[in-house]
Design a protein around this motif. Sequence first.
Motif, mmCIF file in Angstrom:
data_model
loop_
_atom_site.group_PDB
_atom_site.id
_atom_site.type_symbol
_atom_site.label_atom_id
_atom_site.label_comp_id
_atom_site.label_asym_id
_atom_site.label_seq_id
_atom_site.Cartn_x
_atom_site.Cartn_y
_atom_site.Cartn_z
ATOM 1 N N ILE A 6 -16.410 15.976 -45.739
ATOM 2 C CA ILE A 6 -15.487 16.982 -45.214
ATOM 3 C C ILE A 6 -14.571 17.521 -46.305
ATOM 4 C CG2 ILE A 6 -13.876 15.226 -44.390
ATOM 5 C CD1 ILE A 6 -14.391 18.681 -42.793
ATOM 6 N N ASP A 7 -14.147 16.669 -47.224
ATOM 7 C CA ASP A 7 -13.282 17.131 -48.307
ATOM 8 C C ASP A 7 -13.979 18.200 -49.150
ATOM 9 O OD1 ASP A 7 -11.380 15.349 -47.425
ATOM 10 O OD2 ASP A 7 -11.770 13.867 -48.982
ATOM 11 N N ALA A 8 -15.260 18.061 -49.341
ATOM 12 C CA ALA A 8 -16.015 19.029 -50.129
ATOM 13 C C ALA A 8 -16.355 20.286 -49.331
ATOM 14 C CB ALA A 8 -17.302 18.394 -50.639
ATOM 15 N N LEU A 9 -16.514 20.145 -48.017
ATOM 16 C CA LEU A 9 -16.932 21.266 -47.179
ATOM 17 C C LEU A 9 -15.791 22.060 -46.569
ATOM 18 C CD1 LEU A 9 -19.888 19.627 -45.202
ATOM 19 C CD2 LEU A 9 -20.026 21.181 -47.173
ATOM 20 N N ALA A 10 -14.582 21.546 -46.587
ATOM 21 C CA ALA A 10 -13.460 22.198 -45.911
ATOM 22 C C ALA A 10 -13.278 23.620 -46.413
ATOM 23 C CB ALA A 10 -12.194 21.390 -46.099
ATOM 24 N N PHE A 11 -13.271 24.557 -45.487
ATOM 25 C CA PHE A 11 -13.061 25.968 -45.797
ATOM 26 C C PHE A 11 -11.595 26.347 -45.579
ATOM 27 C CE2 PHE A 11 -12.819 30.386 -44.406
ATOM 28 C CZ PHE A 11 -13.357 31.020 -45.511
ATOM 29 N N PHE A 14 -5.599 25.170 -45.509
ATOM 30 C CA PHE A 14 -4.506 24.252 -45.205
ATOM 31 C C PHE A 14 -4.967 22.807 -45.032
ATOM 32 C CE2 PHE A 14 -3.336 28.407 -43.237
ATOM 33 C CZ PHE A 14 -2.462 28.790 -44.239
ATOM 34 N N TYR A 15 -6.273 22.573 -45.042
ATOM 35 C CA TYR A 15 -6.831 21.228 -44.895
ATOM 36 C C TYR A 15 -6.426 20.371 -46.094
ATOM 37 C CZ TYR A 15 -10.201 17.428 -44.859
ATOM 38 O OH TYR A 15 -10.771 16.184 -44.881
ATOM 39 N N VAL A 16 -6.001 19.124 -45.818
ATOM 40 C CA VAL A 16 -5.638 18.204 -46.900
ATOM 41 C C VAL A 16 -6.606 17.023 -46.945
ATOM 42 C CG1 VAL A 16 -3.852 16.655 -47.796
ATOM 43 C CG2 VAL A 16 -3.213 18.864 -46.830
ATOM 44 N N CYS A 17 -6.728 16.286 -45.836
ATOM 45 C CA CYS A 17 -7.619 15.138 -45.801
ATOM 46 C C CYS A 17 -7.839 14.702 -44.358
ATOM 47 C CB CYS A 17 -7.063 13.979 -46.632
ATOM 48 S SG CYS A 17 -5.517 13.285 -46.002
ATOM 49 N N GLU A 18 -8.662 13.679 -44.179
ATOM 50 C CA GLU A 18 -8.933 13.163 -42.845
ATOM 51 C C GLU A 18 -9.066 11.654 -42.877
ATOM 52 O OE1 GLU A 18 -12.386 12.329 -41.323
ATOM 53 O OE2 GLU A 18 -13.196 12.069 -43.316
ATOM 54 N N ALA A 19 -8.880 11.036 -41.725
ATOM 55 C CA ALA A 19 -9.108 9.608 -41.540
ATOM 56 C C ALA A 19 -9.955 9.472 -40.274
ATOM 57 C CB ALA A 19 -7.779 8.870 -41.406
ATOM 58 N N LYS A 20 -10.103 8.281 -39.770
ATOM 59 C CA LYS A 20 -11.011 8.036 -38.650
ATOM 60 C C LYS A 20 -10.748 8.944 -37.445
ATOM 61 C CE LYS A 20 -13.023 4.344 -35.946
ATOM 62 N NZ LYS A 20 -13.121 2.910 -35.738
ATOM 63 N N THR A 21 -9.507 9.068 -37.013
ATOM 64 C CA THR A 21 -9.199 9.910 -35.849
ATOM 65 C C THR A 21 -8.084 10.910 -36.132
ATOM 66 O OG1 THR A 21 -7.678 8.237 -34.987
ATOM 67 C CG2 THR A 21 -9.959 8.186 -34.153
ATOM 68 N N GLU A 47 -13.334 19.480 -36.644
ATOM 69 C CA GLU A 47 -13.674 19.791 -38.036
ATOM 70 C C GLU A 47 -14.817 20.794 -38.110
ATOM 71 O OE1 GLU A 47 -12.476 15.679 -40.363
ATOM 72 O OE2 GLU A 47 -14.506 15.883 -39.558
ATOM 73 N N LYS A 48 -15.839 20.560 -37.316
ATOM 74 C CA LYS A 48 -17.006 21.447 -37.326
ATOM 75 C C LYS A 48 -16.625 22.856 -36.861
ATOM 76 C CE LYS A 48 -20.207 21.422 -34.146
ATOM 77 N NZ LYS A 48 -21.193 20.936 -33.212
ATOM 78 N N ASN A 49 -15.798 22.936 -35.836
ATOM 79 C CA ASN A 49 -15.446 24.235 -35.270
ATOM 80 C C ASN A 49 -14.409 25.005 -36.079
ATOM 81 O OD1 ASN A 49 -17.183 23.968 -33.056
ATOM 82 N ND2 ASN A 49 -15.653 22.815 -31.918
ATOM 83 N N PHE A 50 -13.539 24.300 -36.793
ATOM 84 C CA PHE A 50 -12.439 24.985 -37.470
ATOM 85 C C PHE A 50 -12.323 24.686 -38.969
ATOM 86 C CE2 PHE A 50 -11.090 24.290 -33.030
ATOM 87 C CZ PHE A 50 -11.127 25.618 -32.617
ATOM 88 N N CYS A 51 -12.300 23.430 -39.361
ATOM 89 C CA CYS A 51 -12.021 23.068 -40.754
ATOM 90 C C CYS A 51 -13.105 23.518 -41.729
ATOM 91 C CB CYS A 51 -11.836 21.559 -40.890
ATOM 92 S SG CYS A 51 -10.537 20.877 -39.849
ATOM 93 N N ILE A 52 -14.359 23.343 -41.350
ATOM 94 C CA ILE A 52 -15.442 23.676 -42.279
ATOM 95 C C ILE A 52 -16.121 24.997 -41.939
ATOM 96 C CG2 ILE A 52 -15.845 21.274 -42.891
ATOM 97 C CD1 ILE A 52 -18.379 21.334 -41.186
ATOM 98 N N SER A 53 -15.683 25.646 -40.877
ATOM 99 C CA SER A 53 -16.270 26.947 -40.534
ATOM 100 C C SER A 53 -15.322 28.050 -40.980
ATOM 101 C CB SER A 53 -16.528 27.052 -39.032
ATOM 102 O OG SER A 53 -15.332 27.329 -38.342
ATOM 103 N N ARG A 54 -15.770 29.252 -40.881
ATOM 104 C CA ARG A 54 -14.923 30.384 -41.244
ATOM 105 C C ARG A 54 -14.121 30.883 -40.043
ATOM 106 N NH1 ARG A 54 -16.074 32.142 -46.365
ATOM 107 N NH2 ARG A 54 -18.017 31.338 -47.202
ATOM 108 N N HIS A 55 -14.048 30.057 -39.007
ATOM 109 C CA HIS A 55 -13.302 30.418 -37.801
ATOM 110 C C HIS A 55 -12.001 29.632 -37.716
ATOM 111 C CE1 HIS A 55 -16.687 32.759 -36.474
ATOM 112 N NE2 HIS A 55 -17.469 31.724 -36.701
ATOM 113 N N CYS A 56 -11.335 29.481 -38.822
ATOM 114 C CA CYS A 56 -10.090 28.708 -38.890
ATOM 115 C C CYS A 56 -9.039 29.243 -37.929
ATOM 116 C CB CYS A 56 -9.498 28.766 -40.297
ATOM 117 S SG CYS A 56 -10.558 28.153 -41.588
ATOM 118 N N GLN A 57 -9.046 30.566 -37.699
ATOM 119 C CA GLN A 57 -7.997 31.184 -36.899
ATOM 120 C C GLN A 57 -7.939 30.679 -35.463
ATOM 121 O OE1 GLN A 57 -10.502 32.843 -38.354
ATOM 122 N NE2 GLN A 57 -11.434 34.289 -36.959
ATOM 123 N N GLY A 58 -8.923 29.934 -35.004
ATOM 124 C CA GLY A 58 -8.890 29.341 -33.679
ATOM 125 C C GLY A 58 -8.094 28.048 -33.627
ATOM 126 N N CYS A 59 -7.718 27.511 -34.765
ATOM 127 C CA CYS A 59 -6.965 26.253 -34.851
ATOM 128 C C CYS A 59 -5.467 26.547 -34.735
ATOM 129 C CB CYS A 59 -7.264 25.559 -36.177
ATOM 130 S SG CYS A 59 -6.262 24.086 -36.465
#
Length: 85
Positions: A6-11, A14-21, A47-59
Motif C-alpha cells: 500500500i505504501d508503494a501504491l498509494a495515490f 495525504f496518505y501516510v501509512c497503515e497498520a492492521k485496522t 484503501e482499494k476504493n480511495f487510497c490507491i485509486s484516483r477516486h480520492c475525492q470520495g474519502c
Amino acid sequence: MANKTIDALAFCPFYVCEAKTTITCEGIIGAFTISKFANEHTKREHEKNFCISRHCQGCGVYCALMQNYSCTRESVHRKKEKIRH
C-alpha cells in the motif's frame, strides 16, 4: 523505500501509512488523522476504493483536507491582492 504494498501504491497525496485496522493520513487538525476500521477487510476496501485509486475525492479525510487547502490558498491570494506597490 516502501515496506508494504500500500505504501508503494498509494495515490492519495495525504496518505501516510497503515497498520492492521488503521490508516494514517495528513492531519486535519494536528499532525495526523488516524482512521480506525472495524476489521482488516473494511480497511482494505477503503484503501482499494480511495487510497490507491484516483477516486480520492470520495474519502472524507481527503475532502476535508482539500477544503482546508482551498481556504488557505484563497486567504493567501486575497492578502496578496491587498498589497499594492
